[in-house]
Structure formats: structure tokens, C-alpha cells
Design an enzyme around this catalytic site. Structure first.
Site, PDB file in Angstrom:
ATOM      1  CE  LYS A 210      47.393  42.691  33.393  1.00  0.00           C
ATOM      2  NZ  LYS A 210      47.041  43.103  34.767  1.00  0.00           N
TER       3      LYS A 210
ATOM      4  CD  GLU B 254      52.920  46.392  38.329  1.00  0.00           C
ATOM      5  OE1 GLU B 254      53.387  47.534  38.164  1.00  0.00           O
ATOM      6  OE2 GLU B 254      51.760  46.091  37.985  1.00  0.00           O
TER       7      GLU B 254
ATOM      8  CB  SER C 289      41.681  39.021  30.572  1.00  0.00           C
ATOM      9  OG  SER C 289      42.186  37.779  31.027  1.00  0.00           O
TER      10      SER C 289
HETATM   11  C1  PLP Z   1      45.585  37.778  30.402  1.00  0.00           C
HETATM   12  C2  PLP Z   1      45.534  38.298  31.786  1.00  0.00           C
HETATM   13  N1  PLP Z   1      44.367  38.299  32.453  1.00  0.00           N
HETATM   14  C3  PLP Z   1      44.269  38.738  33.703  1.00  0.00           C
HETATM   15  C4  PLP Z   1      45.357  39.204  34.399  1.00  0.00           C
HETATM   16  C5  PLP Z   1      45.182  39.618  35.815  1.00  0.00           C
HETATM   17  O1  PLP Z   1      45.225  40.997  36.030  1.00  0.00           O
HETATM   18  P1  PLP Z   1      43.939  41.827  36.361  1.00  0.00           P
HETATM   19  O2  PLP Z   1      43.244  41.126  37.479  1.00  0.00           O
HETATM   20  O3  PLP Z   1      44.461  43.150  36.737  1.00  0.00           O
HETATM   21  O4  PLP Z   1      43.096  41.881  35.167  1.00  0.00           O
HETATM   22  C6  PLP Z   1      46.601  39.252  33.752  1.00  0.00           C
HETATM   23  C7  PLP Z   1      47.782  39.760  34.462  1.00  0.00           C
HETATM   24  O5  PLP Z   1      48.890  39.624  34.109  1.00  0.00           O
HETATM   25  C8  PLP Z   1      46.690  38.787  32.413  1.00  0.00           C
HETATM   26  O6  PLP Z   1      47.846  38.781  31.757  1.00  0.00           O
END
Ligand code: PLP
Lengths: 257, 393
Positions: B89, B111, B377
Site C-alpha cells: 500500500k 479509507e 502483498s
Molecule cells: C496485504 C494486503 N494485500 C492485499 C490487499 C487488497 O488490496 P488490493 O486488492 O488493492 O491490493 C490489502 C488491503 O488492505 C492488503 O492489506
């Protein structure tokens, strides 16, 4: 002639429009409330189509929408209820709702249903000018529906001219950039903005809305526009016991103080 | 095939800017300035400088050997979990805070679902000395308590979203309402590739650093910059879009987007948007949305707060419609077990969101020597409580 145009041409003095949510407080209260409002002296009405995610609305209208959805209100049910609209109500009626329920019902079908039951105009706050022109305008116009656009103190003169060009009913002047249900605080800035719009001599009439809740704000708004729209304050009343009995006094006090 | 946004803000039939007039001046300002600002060499230098020295990029591309052995493929993890604040993020919030600064904004709103975006926003606000207000669903405040504390430590105000399902969708509504009421001095840092144009494109560009690095890292490690598969989880879709971005035009690279099935796609408690949704408008763009026949947005469910969202970004809707990417889903149970497996095999505790992408490995058949990149992620620290309860740790 479109009833909205007629109202603006014939009515002397300031125009009062009332917003309320369809299916609130009870699923079948929609037409009763509309009828009572006309009797009490409202000049036209905006009937809200409830939506789960009403971005432009504050807590009062959010809650009424949620309750209406729980009561079973849908676009389809609303048009069923409005079949008798023109037997019971003669003032102009606008539907106000967000774009997604309209999309799911089908835009063409929506416009046709409006025309069939005698709805005069539509306000879709999250349908922007570009999308309206590209995808919706012809359908609205061929069904003789006015599309009402909003403008705010931040809207540029150039854009106001463009909106005036596209409008064919009235322009909805927001007293400030805000969600619904805040009280209008008339500052010199707001008055400057109202005056600026008035001096632009737009071809469409203008109504001021958002934050109009009593005779004081209604009168103030009427100095600068053809009239004003009251929403949250009325929806709040619908949440009270014996709300039907309270409607005449509510309208009277708005108009006369 | 073109997978990028056109000049009107659309990806095929998806996208646009379905916003009330109150937001128009802000969106117009962004739309007219974002590309130029991002391309400006001074901006670039500051952005890349912060990513390097503050975020800790490039994030490693790690060959997970024991995982690879188990599945019979060369599985690389793109370690976004090692970024400062623990997820991808922050790539976006660093970019957007620099934009906000250049636009002269004094107040930042955001948000958050899992709290990762809220933390990443609070972080860059502290860095720049800007006021920060984060909207978070009441339900998420409970299940992501450590992140709430982190935001507060960095000086952010966390406001619970009490409407609707009290999760990410409702937090997004509240943030948009705040922006309507504060149109002049405030910038809204959206946390995913959702929202009105230009947000989906802007956020995708800031996250595209993930695939940009992956390409040269793969080339360095394997002599070939194109993998066979690229995989990521999808909430709104920002880590996936960042992971896909520089592979979109290389059609030999298969893209797999993993949604949250929750308790199962037929259980009524799910967030598998492409499977359960239809075309519609949510939070300012036309995309695929989970909704009733009447167009009311359905409340989604996932054990992972970051994937608990009833829509996907419009570019994902386009990739889905054109079949450029394959959209699949993974249940709570499958994800939790994949998270535990990664901890045991590799000594890495992933965020439950990322565990969804890992879990899909179980459903794939590899031909032997194929190369797979999975976007890890985020890290699992914020989810320890959920892991503890689930596995009785
Ligand atoms: C570690 C992590 N992965 C994925 C996401 C999902 O978001 P996005 O689909 O925008 O990557 C989040 C959202 O809070 C997250 O914290």
C-alpha cells in the site's frame, strides 16, 4: 407542456419543493405522503429511490433509505405504486436516485416507466454531465423528462453555462458543497455565490437545496432563487409517530414561519 | 488489445467518473494534472528516492525453494511484505502524498479495510506533517486493532464507519462524503485501483513499480524477464494491478487474479466479485459489482479485511471481460492453510490477503520448469489474532 415548466411560469412567489424517500417510513406510505404534501401546499416533490450507498447523503436520508430497502422498496415496486400517481397528485414529480439502481432496471425502461406513470423529471446526482450527454440524454429527451443537474459554489462559470445549456427544467443550486442534512449557514460567501449565479441570468430557473430546514433558511434562499428544496428536515418528520397529521403544520411553518 | 485507460477515463466499457457534482472540481484538477506531475523529473526523483530510502525498495524477489519443490515449479515471491509498514500500500501513498503536496492540500483523508492502507497513509502524513483522517469500518477496527493503534501513534484520527456493513465499502462511502464536505483543502488518498477516473490509473501507475522491478530481477536471476505465471490477490485490485502492469502487453505471461470466496461462493458469505457480481457503478466507476437485482450493493464477506469488498477496479473488470487475466477464488479455509504452510515451509508469515494468492498454487498443474511470480502483498503481523483463533495457537 411539462408540468415543471408550467409551475415555474405560473407560480407567483417562491416555490417549495419537498424531498422524501419512497417506501419510508412504510412500504406503502409513498403516495399517501405525496398526496398530503400537495394538499398542504408543496409546489412539487422529489421522491427518492432508496440506495444502499448514497454518497451524497447525510445520516438522516441514509437511514431512511436503509429502512425503505428493508421495507421492500425497489425501482420496480416504486413504479407499481406510482401507477395511481396521476389520479391522486397533480403537482410535478421528480424521481431522485443514484445511477446504479437505474442502470440495473435499464435506462430505457426507466425513462419509459417514468413517462408512463407521469413523472416529470429525474435527478441522478452521480450521473455526470459527460456520461449523461453520451449515453442518456436522447432517452431522457424522447420521454419528455427533465434532467436536473447540481451546481455548487466551486462550479466554474463555464461549467454552469454548459449545465444551463443541457438543462430543461431547473438547476439545483447547492447552498454549499456538502452532503444532505447540514444546516445552511448563510455567510457573506454563500450570498456572494447566490448573487453570482443570479447575475449570470441563466435560461433555467434555479432552486436552492441542501441545508434548507425552516422558514428562515427557506426565505433566505428564496431571495436568490425561484425557491428551495427541503429534504432531511422533512424525512426526520416522517420518522415521528403520527407523521401524516404533522405534514400540514410542517409545510405551513416552512412557508410562513 | 489495449488494456490501458482511454482519454475519457474508460477501459472498454468500464471506468468513468460517476461522481456527484460536488466532487467534480477535485477530480477535474487531478485528471488535468496527474500525468504531468508524475512525469516531472523532480517528482520522479523524490518519489523514487523515498521508495528507496524510506520504503526500502527494491523489494526482494525471492525464490521460495521448499515451496517450489512442493509444487514442481520455480516459485518466486515478490516481497512487498518487507516494505516499510508491511504491505504494498505504501507505494501508492508515497506517490499520492507528493501529488497532494504539489496541489497545495493541507488535509488528507483515506479509507481502510485491513488497516494497511490507513497505516501507509498515516505514515506519509507524518512524514510530510499533514493532517490525516482515516475512515475504517467498525467491524474492521475490531479485527485489525494493532493497525488502529499504529495509525493513532502516527497522529492520525481514525473515524469508525457505522453505516451499512461497517467494513471497507462503508469506510469508502464515508471518505467520499468527507471529501464532498471539504472540497478545497483536502486530498483523498484512495487505497486501491478503484474510484472515479483518474484514480484507478493513478494508483496502478504508482503500484506498477512492483512489476517493473520484477522484470529486471527475474532477468538477473534467470536470464529471462518473462515468467509463465504472475499471481496476486484482488480486493480492489491494487497489488494485482501493480504486479500485472508491465506484463499486460506480453500475452505469453499468464495473469491470475485471486478473489476471496469467503465461506464458499454459494454460501452467501463471499467476496468473489467476478463470479457473483454484475456490471454496475460503485464508488464512482463502472465495473463489476456484487449487487441485488434491484442494484443495491451486497455486503461481501471474507476472513481477510483487505479483500472484503463488493467490487473490483475497472481495469480488472476489463481484464476479466477481455480474458487477459484469469479470475479465480479461494475460500477462508484454503487461504488460512496456505498462510500456515508458507510459515512452515519458508519462515514467512503472510497477510491473509496474500495467502489467498498462495492458496491457488494447490489448484494448478505445472509442467515442470515453469516460472511463477506471486505477489506477497503484505506480512501477517496484523493478522496474528485471526491466525491464533483459527489454529488455536
Ligand atoms: C496485504 C494486503 N494485500 C492485499 C490487499 C487488497 O488490496 P488490493 O486488492 O488493492 O491490493 C490489502 C488491503 O488492505 C492488503 O492489506
Amino acid at each position: 407542456m411539462n408540468r415543471i415548466k408550467q409551475t415555474f411560469e405560473q407560480k407567483k412567489g417562491s416555490i417549495l419543493s419537498i424531498y422524501f424517500t419512497a417506501g419510508y417510513p412504510e412500504l406503502n406510505s409513498t403516495l399517501n405522503v405525496a398526496e398530503a404534501l400537495e394538499k398542504a401546499g408543496a409546489d412539487f416533490l422529489e421522491i427518492g429511490i432508496p440506495y444502499s450507498d448514497p454518497l451524497a447523503d447525510g445520516p438522516v436520508i441514509q437511514n431512511s433509505s436503509q429502512k425503505a430497502i428493508e421495507n421492500g422498496m425497489t425501482v420496480k415496486v416504486l413504479f407499481e405504486q406510482l401507477k395511481d400517481l396521476r389520479k391522486r397528485v397533480s403537482i410535478p414529480i421528480l424521481l431522485m436516485g443514484y445511477v446504479n439502481p437505474v442502470l440495473q432496471y435499464g435506462v430505457e425502461r426507466f425513462c419509459a416507466s417514468c413517462a408512463e406513470v407521469g413523472v416529470d423529471g429525474v435527478i441522478v446526482p452521480d450521473l455526470p454531465v459527460y456520461e449523461y450527454e453520451e449515453m442518456y440524454r436522447s432517452c431522457f429527451e424522447s420521454n419528455n423528462l427533465s434532467n436536473i443537474f447540481l451546481i455548487t459554489p466551486q462550479t466554474s462559470d463555464e461549467r454552469i453555462r454548459k449545465i444551463d445549456e443541457l438543462s430543461n427544467g431547473f438547476i439545483y443550486l447547492l447552498s454549499s458543497s456538502s452532503t444532505t442534512g447540514k444546516n445552511l449557514a448563510v455567510s457573506t460567501q454563500t450570498e456572494d455565490y447566490f448573487r453570482r449565479i443570479k447575475n449570470m441570468k441563466l435560461k433555467n430557473p434555479a432552486m436552492i437545496g441542501f441545508g434548507i430546514s425552516n422558514n428562515k433558511t427557506f426565505s433566505k434562499a428564496s431571495e436568490y432563487a425561484n425557491g428551495a428544496i427541503v429534504g432531511s428536515a422533512f424525512v426526520k418528520l416522517l420518522g415521528c409517530e403520527n407523521y401524516m397529521e404533522k405534514i400540514p403544520e410542517f409545510i405551513r411553518s416552512l412557508k410562513e414561519g | 488489445m489495449n488494456y490501458q485507460v482511454n482519454e475519457n477515463g474508460y477501459y472498454g466499457t468500464f471506468g468513468g467518473a460517476y461522481i456527484p457534482e460536488m466532487l467534480y472540481p477535485n477530480i477535474k484538477e487531478l485528471r488535468e494534472t496527474y500525468l504531468e506531475m508524475i512525469a516531472d523529473p523532480v517528482f520522479k526523483e523524490e518519489y523514487l528516492g523515498l521508495l528507496k530510502d524510506y520504503v526500502g525498495r527494491p523489494s526482494p524477489l525471492y525464490l521460495a525453494e521448499r515451496l517450489s519443490e512442493k509444487y514442481g515449479a520455480n516459485i518466486y515471491l515478490k516481497r512487498e511484505d518487507l516494505n516499510h509498514t508491511g504491505a504494498h500500500k505504501i507505494n501508492n501513498t508515497v506517490g499520492q502524498i507528493l501529488l497532494a503536496e504539489r496541489l497545495g492540500k493541507k488535509r488528507i483523508i483515506a479509507e481502510t479495510g485491513a488497516g494497511q492502507h490507513g497505516v501507509a497513509t498515516a505514515t506519509v502524513c507524518a512524514l510530510k506533517g499533514l493532517e490525516c483522517v482515516v475512515y475504517m469500518g467498525e467491524v474492521d477496527i475490531e479485527r485489525q486493532a494493532p493497525n488502529v493503534a499504529r495509525m493513532k501513534m502516527m497522529g492520525a484520527t481514525v473515524i469508525p464507519a457505522l453505516s451499512g456493513s461497517r467494513t471497507l465499502k462503508d469506510a469508502t462511502n464515508e471518505a467520499l462524503r468527507d471529501w464532498i464536505n471539504n472540497p478545497v483543502d483536502t486530498h483523498y488518498i484512495i487505497g486501491s485501483v478503484v474510484g472515479p477516473h483518474p484514480y484507478p490509473d493513478m494508483v496502478a501507475r504508482f503500484q506498477s513499480i512492483i512489476s517493473e522491478e520484477t522484470k529486471w530481477q527475474l532477468l538477473e536471476k534467470t536470464g529471462n524477464s518473462s515468467p509463465d505465471y504472475v499471481m496476486a490477490c484482488v480486493g480492489g485490485g491494487s497489488n494485482a494491478m501493480g504486479m500485472f502492469y508491465h506484463f499486460l502487453d506480453n500475452e505469453r505471461v499468464k495473469l491470475i487474479a485471486v478473489e476471496a470466496a469467503g465461506k464458499g461462493v454459494d454460501s452467501g458469505e463471499s467476496a468473489a466479485t467476478t463470479l457473483l457480481g454484475k456490471e454496475g457503478v460503485l464508488h464512482g466507476s463502472r465495473s463489476i459489482v456484487m449487487q441485488t437485482e434491484d442494484g443495491q450493493v451486497v455486503e461481501p464477506y471474507s476472513i481477510s479485511a483487505g479483500l472484503d469488498y463488493p467490487g473490483i477496479g475497472p481495469q480488472h473488470a476489463h481484464l476479466y471481460a477481455t480474458k487477459r487475466a484469469q479470475y479465480v477464488s479461494i475460500t477462508d479455509d484454503e487461504a488460512m492453510n496456505a498462510g500456515l504452510q508458507l510459515a512452515k515451509l519458508e519462515g514467512i508469515i503472510p497477510a491473509i490477503e496474500s495467502s489467498h494468492a498462495l492458496a491457488y498454487l494447490d489448484k494448478m498443474k505445472f509442467k515442470g520448469d515453469e516460472t511463477v511470480v506471486i505477489c506477497l502483498s503484505g506480512r501477517g503481523d496484523k493478522d496474528l489474532d485471526t491466525y491464533m483463533k483459527y489454529f488455536n495457537l
